[in-house]
Scaffold this motif. Sequence first.
Motif, PDB file in Angstrom:
ATOM      1  N   THR A 224       0.860  -1.182   0.000  1.00  0.00           N
ATOM      2  CA  THR A 224       0.000   0.000   0.000  1.00  0.00           C
ATOM      3  C   THR A 224       0.898   1.234   0.000  1.00  0.00           C
ATOM      4  O   THR A 224       1.679   1.454   0.935  1.00  0.00           O
ATOM      5  CB  THR A 224      -0.920   0.026   1.228  1.00  0.00           C
ATOM      6  OG1 THR A 224      -1.704  -1.168   1.241  1.00  0.00           O
ATOM      7  CG2 THR A 224      -1.845   1.227   1.187  1.00  0.00           C
ATOM      8  N   LEU A 225       0.784   2.041  -1.038  1.00  0.00           N
ATOM      9  CA  LEU A 225       1.660   3.204  -1.231  1.00  0.00           C
ATOM     10  C   LEU A 225       0.819   4.482  -1.158  1.00  0.00           C
ATOM     11  O   LEU A 225      -0.208   4.597  -1.833  1.00  0.00           O
ATOM     12  CB  LEU A 225       2.367   3.125  -2.586  1.00  0.00           C
ATOM     13  CG  LEU A 225       3.234   4.319  -2.990  1.00  0.00           C
ATOM     14  CD1 LEU A 225       4.398   4.483  -2.031  1.00  0.00           C
ATOM     15  CD2 LEU A 225       3.733   4.158  -4.419  1.00  0.00           C
ATOM     16  N   ARG A 226       1.283   5.429  -0.349  1.00  0.00           N
ATOM     17  CA  ARG A 226       0.625   6.731  -0.226  1.00  0.00           C
ATOM     18  C   ARG A 226       1.604   7.813  -0.674  1.00  0.00           C
ATOM     19  O   ARG A 226       2.679   7.957  -0.091  1.00  0.00           O
ATOM     20  CB  ARG A 226       0.165   6.990   1.208  1.00  0.00           C
ATOM     21  CG  ARG A 226      -0.657   8.263   1.366  1.00  0.00           C
ATOM     22  CD  ARG A 226      -1.134   8.425   2.815  1.00  0.00           C
ATOM     23  NE  ARG A 226      -2.059   9.533   2.961  1.00  0.00           N
ATOM     24  CZ  ARG A 226      -1.703  10.788   3.167  1.00  0.00           C
ATOM     25  NH1 ARG A 226      -0.410  11.093   3.269  1.00  0.00           N
ATOM     26  NH2 ARG A 226      -2.601  11.748   3.292  1.00  0.00           N
ATOM     27  N   LEU A 227       1.223   8.528  -1.712  1.00  0.00           N
ATOM     28  CA  LEU A 227       2.046   9.601  -2.269  1.00  0.00           C
ATOM     29  C   LEU A 227       1.392  10.941  -1.963  1.00  0.00           C
ATOM     30  O   LEU A 227       0.193  11.123  -2.206  1.00  0.00           O
ATOM     31  CB  LEU A 227       2.185   9.432  -3.785  1.00  0.00           C
ATOM     32  CG  LEU A 227       2.831   8.123  -4.264  1.00  0.00           C
ATOM     33  CD1 LEU A 227       2.732   8.002  -5.769  1.00  0.00           C
ATOM     34  CD2 LEU A 227       4.285   8.040  -3.816  1.00  0.00           C
ATOM     35  N   SER A 228       2.170  11.877  -1.447  1.00  0.00           N
ATOM     36  CA  SER A 228       1.637  13.201  -1.114  1.00  0.00           C
ATOM     37  C   SER A 228       2.649  14.257  -1.527  1.00  0.00           C
ATOM     38  O   SER A 228       3.857  14.088  -1.343  1.00  0.00           O
ATOM     39  CB  SER A 228       1.342  13.309   0.390  1.00  0.00           C
ATOM     40  OG  SER A 228       2.521  13.108   1.151  1.00  0.00           O
ATOM     41  N   GLU A 229       2.124  15.335  -2.092  1.00  0.00           N
ATOM     42  CA  GLU A 229       2.976  16.458  -2.453  1.00  0.00           C
ATOM     43  C   GLU A 229       3.213  17.347  -1.242  1.00  0.00           C
ATOM     44  O   GLU A 229       2.393  17.390  -0.309  1.00  0.00           O
ATOM     45  CB  GLU A 229       2.334  17.271  -3.574  1.00  0.00           C
ATOM     46  CG  GLU A 229       2.216  16.518  -4.888  1.00  0.00           C
ATOM     47  CD  GLU A 229       1.561  17.352  -5.967  1.00  0.00           C
ATOM     48  OE1 GLU A 229       1.593  16.940  -7.128  1.00  0.00           O
ATOM     49  OE2 GLU A 229       1.003  18.419  -5.637  1.00  0.00           O
ATOM     50  N   LYS A 230       4.325  18.065  -1.258  1.00  0.00           N
ATOM     51  CA  LYS A 230       4.648  18.960  -0.152  1.00  0.00           C
ATOM     52  C   LYS A 230       3.691  20.147  -0.156  1.00  0.00           C
ATOM     53  O   LYS A 230       3.448  20.753  -1.197  1.00  0.00           O
ATOM     54  CB  LYS A 230       6.093  19.452  -0.267  1.00  0.00           C
ATOM     55  CG  LYS A 230       6.558  20.262   0.925  1.00  0.00           C
ATOM     56  CD  LYS A 230       8.018  20.642   0.804  1.00  0.00           C
ATOM     57  CE  LYS A 230       8.495  21.431   2.018  1.00  0.00           C
ATOM     58  NZ  LYS A 230       9.926  21.803   1.891  1.00  0.00           N
ATOM     59  N   GLU A 231       3.147  20.420   1.004  1.00  0.00           N
ATOM     60  CA  GLU A 231       2.193  21.522   1.102  1.00  0.00           C
ATOM     61  C   GLU A 231       2.910  22.856   0.889  1.00  0.00           C
ATOM     62  O   GLU A 231       3.929  23.140   1.523  1.00  0.00           O
ATOM     63  CB  GLU A 231       1.522  21.508   2.476  1.00  0.00           C
ATOM     64  CG  GLU A 231       0.426  22.539   2.629  1.00  0.00           C
ATOM     65  CD  GLU A 231      -0.274  22.425   3.968  1.00  0.00           C
ATOM     66  OE1 GLU A 231      -1.141  23.257   4.252  1.00  0.00           O
ATOM     67  OE2 GLU A 231       0.073  21.501   4.731  1.00  0.00           O
TER      68      GLU A 231
END
Length: 333
Positions: A224-231
């Motif tokens: 399970t991979l969660r990708l998030s951009e820097k706020e």
Amino acid sequence: MRAARTRTAAAVLLAASLALTGCGAGAADTASDGKGGAAAGPADAGAGGAADRSAAGSGAGAAGKPASKAPAGQHVIRTASLSVEVKDAAKALVTARRAAADAGGHVENESTERVDDAYLVSQLVLRVPQERYDSVLAELAGTGRLLDRKADAEDVTDQVVDVESRIATQRASVARVRALMDRAEKLSDVVTLEGELSRRQADLEALLARQSSLKDRTTMATITLRLSEKEKPPAEEPEEGRPGFGDALSGGWNALVGAAAWVGIVLTALAPWLAVALVVFVLWRRLVRPRLAARPRSAAAVPAPPDVPRNAAGAPTGTEGPKAPQPREAPEK
């Protein structure tokens, strides 16, 4: 008499066979884990085969086959979860899909959302072969800055062995019931055997489904991979300095336009009242005022008499008018 004895013997043998096969299946079901279950399967299968051979001869030959041996390798269910911060979530998604496809896996689930119209957050569930699990995990962790990582490994070798043993025993049991159905002559016996066969086939299908699930989970690892951009930080507002001539002129003009707009709004609100007042004024000037001017004026009021001197009791002291002033005498020399 001979036919009656034959039927009686067949009924007794049928009852004994059902009792023995039921005992064999129950013993196999009680084997829940480990090597004990694997050992119980062949023993029960052999016991059932011996009983069937004594009852029906060669019809139960399939029951004498031992259950399949436990696999030599270890069966492990591997799962992992990663949280990675990336610069561009769209590009990272493409990289993750390519990594899973190159390893011979696939994307099982994917979801992407934009948070506060500022940055993207994506979550993927990947299924990859067990032998490529570590390499894919390392490649995914290198797509950005790793925030969180968790990996689990569950050994289910005992469950796999137990299910395989129970499947072998259940197949033998189904084969025995089929053999008894082929030799049954009474309709009641056929109906009883059909019900028993249906029940055992349902149990066999449930075991096969469990075996398929275990095989899939031990063959393919789940990531399970969660990708998030820097706020992005909020933009800083420029500091307010001393206003210039243009700012003052613009502010005055805006104030004038605003005041004119408010005056227009007030006049628009008072327009109905002003119209009614104008109509009333015209009616008064054209109809009421001429009638008031045509009326005769009332007699003028009589002027009041001059003040008469009165005494202490209030009665006038005399009727003569005021005396004229006397000339002053010249002083004697």
